[in-house]
Scaffold this active site. Structure first.
Site, PDB file in Angstrom:
ATOM      1  CE  LYS A 168      38.095  27.802  38.652  1.00 12.02           C
ATOM      2  NZ  LYS A 168      37.283  26.843  38.637  1.00 12.02           N
ATOM      3  CG  ASP A 186      42.069  34.287  36.742  1.00 12.68           C
ATOM      4  OD1 ASP A 186      43.096  33.913  37.338  1.00 12.68           O
ATOM      5  OD2 ASP A 186      41.944  35.435  36.070  1.00 12.68           O
TER       6      ASP A 186
END
Length: 259
Positions: A168, A186
């Site tokens: 990420k 997220d």
């Protein structure tokens, strides 16, 4: 008339429960691993919106904010990378307060190495997990100097081997610093995607892959920011502000707020 299908429970990999405004989960941070496993469920419609509705949703996001920006402060790809690494389980505001003074004296890997771990720790001690993060920042700086000539690599594979950098974080850096259309998922994006729903997925990785496959190309570069900001300020975890939502008429979320 057939009975209404109950909402589909979706559990994210983070498993984070409902986020409190101002806490780490509510920070809308640009990347970072999403915390330890607890149970989180998203009330969602049984099927995602049709492709034409998906396009209209992003058209409206673009119309409202053509060039969305994240809220972490940085001055170059290196400081962006450091800020995102520090943002794991921390708020953007807390990270910005620490990195302002840090980046004033160390905005390159070489300068960060010259500071050393002890001094970096002193700058970031107000951020959660600061000992590990200071160690990672210095270690990744050394790798950048030794293996990449002091530059941040524009490669997912090269970024992911850096200390403190996961998929990420790497996706965020590629998206913001290098204009690669990645959608790092997220807790905000996971919730929004499953609520509307844009793409229904049981893990953040599946939602990222799904969104990157279906978001129309003209909107893919900024989709990450639009969805995070929408989740942070409108489609909130506890009480979404459906009455003020610019896509409420397109959203199929079965539990819209009415007041």
């Amino acid at each position: 008339m057939p009975a209404r299908k109950p909402p589909t429970p979706v559990t994210d990999r983070a498993g984070r429960g409902p986020a409190r405004r101002g806490g780490a989960a509510a920070s809308g941070r640009l990347a970072g691993p999403i915390g330890p496993a607890v149970t989180a469920q998203v009330d969602t419609a049984p099927e995602a919106v049709a492709p034409d509705i998906l396009t209209e949703i992003f058209r409206r996001f673009h119309e409202a904010e053509p060039e969305p920006k994240g809220e972490l402060h940085y001055v170059n790809p290196f400081t962006l990378l450091v800020a995102v690494v520090l943002s794991a389980q921390a708020t953007d505001r807390g990270v910005n307060l620490a990195t302002g003074p840090l980046f004033a004296v160390a905005d390159t890997p070489e300068k960060m190495l010259a500071l050393g771990e002890d001094r970096v720790r002193g700058f970031v001690r107000t951020i959660g997990l600061f000992n590990t993060k200071a160690k990672n920042v210095v270690a990744l700086s050394r790798i950048l100097v030794d293996q990449h000539g002091g530059a941040v690599p524009a490669s997912l594979e090269a970024l992911q081997v850096l200390p403190g950098v996961g998929a990420k974080t790497a996706s965020v850096v590629l998206n913001i610093a290098f204009g690669v259309p990645r959608i790092a998922v997220d807790t905000h994006i996971f919730r929004v995607s499953n609520r509307i729903p844009l793409f229904i997925g049981a893990t953040t990785d599946k939602v990222q892959a799904g969104l990157e496959a279906i978001v129309p190309e003209p909107y893919r570069l900024h989709a990450h920011h639009w969805l995070i900001l929408h989740g942070r300020y409108t489609c909130k975890a506890r009480k979404p502000e459906c009455l003020h939502c610019r896509i409420a008429d397109l959203c199929r979320y079965p539990s819209k707020t009415t007041a």
